[in-house]
Scaffold this active site. Structure first.
Site, short mmCIF file in Angstrom:
data_model
loop_
_atom_site.label_atom_id
_atom_site.label_comp_id
_atom_site.label_asym_id
_atom_site.label_seq_id
_atom_site.Cartn_x
_atom_site.Cartn_y
_atom_site.Cartn_z
N GLN A 448 -35.18 62.02 -15.33
CA GLN A 448 -34.74 60.85 -16.09
C GLN A 448 -33.77 60.07 -15.21
O GLN A 448 -32.66 60.51 -14.93
CB GLN A 448 -34.11 61.26 -17.42
CG GLN A 448 -35.13 61.83 -18.38
CD GLN A 448 -34.58 62.23 -19.74
OE1 GLN A 448 -35.23 62.95 -20.48
NE2 GLN A 448 -33.40 61.76 -20.08
N HIS A 450 -31.93 56.77 -15.21
CA HIS A 450 -31.64 55.82 -16.28
C HIS A 450 -30.15 55.56 -16.37
O HIS A 450 -29.38 55.93 -15.48
CB HIS A 450 -32.21 56.35 -17.61
CG HIS A 450 -31.67 57.69 -18.00
ND1 HIS A 450 -31.79 58.20 -19.26
CD2 HIS A 450 -31.02 58.66 -17.29
CE1 HIS A 450 -31.23 59.40 -19.32
NE2 HIS A 450 -30.76 59.70 -18.14
N HIS A 548 -32.11 72.04 -24.90
CA HIS A 548 -33.55 72.22 -25.09
C HIS A 548 -33.90 73.70 -25.20
O HIS A 548 -34.90 74.16 -24.65
CB HIS A 548 -34.33 71.59 -23.93
CG HIS A 548 -34.28 70.09 -23.90
ND1 HIS A 548 -34.68 69.35 -22.80
CD2 HIS A 548 -33.88 69.19 -24.83
CE1 HIS A 548 -34.52 68.06 -23.06
NE2 HIS A 548 -34.05 67.94 -24.29
N ASN A 593 -38.82 67.12 -21.93
CA ASN A 593 -38.23 67.12 -23.28
C ASN A 593 -39.25 67.69 -24.26
O ASN A 593 -40.39 67.23 -24.32
CB ASN A 593 -37.85 65.70 -23.69
CG ASN A 593 -37.05 64.99 -22.62
OD1 ASN A 593 -37.59 64.69 -21.55
ND2 ASN A 593 -35.80 64.70 -22.88
#
Length: 623
Positions: A448, A450, A548, A593
């Site tokens: 990710q 970002h 997670h 994810n």
């Protein structure tokens, strides 16, 4: 608990003492539900389906079953705190979308640590008249039985209606074959087709898309640079996001509320549906029948009134998260209460809490390079200096020599003219980057790239956040039997349930090697965008910080051979009406994810329920 052999608590953990919660772990002596004239508003004597937990997975069960005509009750230990839309994402406010770093405090305020080793620091400067403990305290999340060297120290839970979906990143990638559990045996094509069907439906529930940031300058700046640097080697795209862009400056982030509107039913919009949400209710145990073949009731504790009730239903669904699903089961006589004893395995669900997984996480932040920032205005024709009377910024629309599309150049021109005080050519409200290169066998980790809010990674106000890119790479962990989540028979948590305790280490071999390779990959890739932000150099983050956690109640085809707890319909082995939902079902090593995958499994589970249980008749009377 105590380091002194002369202290009365020295051998406490080895004693025969059992907490009150442990003594009640198989109790069935609650009073029945109060009569209709005294019942809690909305609470019925009997439901078709009871759901524990109000996150996206619980809402998936609710949507599927309520729309199919079932009378459903949902209980959550948390309260409603997300505004007019129950269970909505808290980032759906203009304030946080204008300043994402302010949202970090919201996340930090929502997370509650699961297991905290006791603090061995002795405060020896107290007044001599003050009471001083000879052993360590057990409140504030402290767990004397937690080995700090085998903990998931970053693991936390969110206890509000909507769960973690009220503050998550909304990243919803699909698992590839290497990460997915099998749903169809011995037929890869059929398994692929089944997953595609389930994923497609789950994506529609979450409103997943890959183009919400297509007109972000920063997003395209990072995306195009990485695509150029890795041409022919890696594919880059937008992170699949559960979100809907409402305007150029506002995104509506999906949550549990997106999946299912948690308003009680019947109501004006849904006159023929039956649903009741009960917040601030702790679900303490499910009660088994004498033959251990089905669940008869659920024991609940109203945290506001203090009352306890027994709830009847035909179907019981636990979607309280990977930790609390297992906790509720252990408190109901499944698995093993207390420190695991290999010589005395439990009879019911012997694999409960074993083979748990959590992703490794590497993180850094970079400041975009001068080259990248200068390229933003490469199509601009600039005359004079900012602030001068004759200062102007123009470009030639549609020119073949332009490096950027017209929408980009129009934004840059307007910003440079309207905000001549700003040294950056990037508009103040330019959406953040949301870039990924997906998990692949050649680089088996999820990325990710970002600018988002987590419980860590806030940027100092002295740095313009438009320059910052966050890098988060997530590595998979092989399931190993020795990695466990277990529940104390001596210590209780804040809600008087058996205290969760981790016994976890990232395995040597493939898992560890891939984590190192992932770190190297992040360092090399991030350097192509800019220099590291001081204080956010490449680093491994605390185990569990990814949030997670998986495999606590694993899915499989055969309970003994696959060392699992539920079948591919998420039904607990040996029980016809008990179902588990969430990431705890996922038995594989995964880097991406997991929420979309967990939702897909919930959809499949609902299809089984609808095929095997009949809704009660709907009446016109208020239910």
């Amino acid at each position: 608990m105590s380091t002194s052999s002369s202290d009365p608590f020295f051998n406490f953990t080895k004693s025969s003492f059992r907490s009150a919660a442990a003594q009640k772990a198989s109790a069935t002596s609650l009073p029945p539900l109060p009569g209709p004239d005294k019942k809690v508003p909305g609470m019925d004597i009997k439901y078709d389906v009871v759901i524990v937990g109000s996150g996206p997975i619980g809402c998936t069960y609710a949507r599927e079953l309520v729309e199919a005509g079932y009378k459903v009750a949902m209980f959550d230990i948390g309260e409603i705190d997300s505004g007019l839309k129950i269970g909505a994402h808290k980032k759906n406010t203009v304030e946080y979308q204008k300043n994402i770093d302010k949202f970090v405090n919201v996340i930090q305020g929502q997370l509650m640590s699961v297991s905290v080793p006791v603090n061995t620091l002795v405060i020896d400067t107290l007044s001599p008249t003050s009471w001083q403990a000879s052993s360590f305290f057990v409140r504030n999340g402290s767990n004397p039985e937690q080995d700090p060297l085998r903990n998931l120290s970053g693991q936390a839970v969110t206890r509000v209606v909507g769960g973690m979906s009220t503050h998550w990143t909304c990243a919803t990638p699909r698992f590839d074959r290497e990460q997915r559990p099998l749903l169809v045996k011995d037929d890869q094509d059929a398994d692929d087709a089944e997953w595609d069907r389930l994923y497609t439906k789950a994506e529609s529930y979450f409103k997943t898309g890959t183009d919400q940031f297509k007109e972000s300058i920063r997003h395209n700046l990072v995306l195009n640079k990485l695509a150029e640097e890795y041409k022919g080697q890696r594919d880059f795209q937008q992170i699949p996001l559960a979100a809907t862009r409402r305007s150029p400056t506002f995104v509506e982030w999906s949550s549990a509320n997106t999946v299912f509107d948690l308003q009680n039913r019947p109501n004006t919009d849904a006159p023929n549906e039956r649903f009741n949400l009960f917040p601030a209710v702790a679900c303490e145990r499910v009660v088994r029948n004498t033959s251990n073949s089905e669940i008869e009731s659920l024991h609940i504790h109203d945290l506001i009134s203090g009352d306890r009730f027994e709830i009847k239903a035909d179907v019981f669904v636990l979607t309280a998260g990977a930790v609390h699903n297992a906790q509720l089961l252990v408190n109901s006589g499944f698995g093993q209460l207390g420190r695991p004893d290999p010589a005395n395995p439990p009879q019911l669900l012997p694999s409960l809490g074993s083979y748990i997984t959590e992703q490794s996480l590497v993180f850094c932040q970079t400041v975009m390079s001068t080259e990248l920032i200068d390229s933003v205005k490469s199509d601009m024709i600039i005359r004079g200096n900012p602030g001068d009377l004759g200062y102007s910024v123009t470009y030639t629309p549609g020119a073949e020599t332009n490096k950027h599309p017209d929408w980009w150049n129009e934004k840059v021109k307007n910003h440079m003219m309207q905000h001549q005080e700003d040294p950056l050519p990037i508009p103040f409200e330019d959406p953040e980057p949301q870039v990924t290169t997906l998990f692949q066998p050649s680089h088996p980790w999820h990325t990710q790239i970002h600018r988002d809010a987590f419980s860590y990674g806030a940027v100092q106000q002295s740095i313009d956040s438009r320059l910052i890119v966050d890098w988060r790479f997530f590595g998979r962990t092989e399931p190993k039997e020795e990695n466990k989540l277990w529940f104390s028979d001596k210590i209780t948590d804040t809600y008087n349930m058996p205290q969760p305790t981790f016994d976890f280490r990232f395995p040597a071999g493939r898992t560890s090697k891939e984590a190192e390779d992932m770190m190297t990959d992040m360092c090399v890739m991030s350097a192509k965008i800019g220099g590291f932000l001081p204080g956010s150099l490449p680093q491994f983050m605390e185990p569990g910080l990814v949030l997670h956690l998986g495999g606590t109640h694993r899915m499989g085809f055969d309970e003994q051979e696959d060392k699992c707890c539920v079948n591919t319909d998420s039904r607990v082995f040996g029980f016809k009406n008990l179902f588990l939902g969430g990431c705890g079902n996922i038995p594989t090593a995964y880097g991406a994810n997991p929420t979309l995958t967990a939702m897909s499994l919930a959809i499949k589970s609902c299809e089984y329920i609808k095929n095997n249980f009949t809704p009660s008749p709907f009446t016109d009377q208020a239910e």
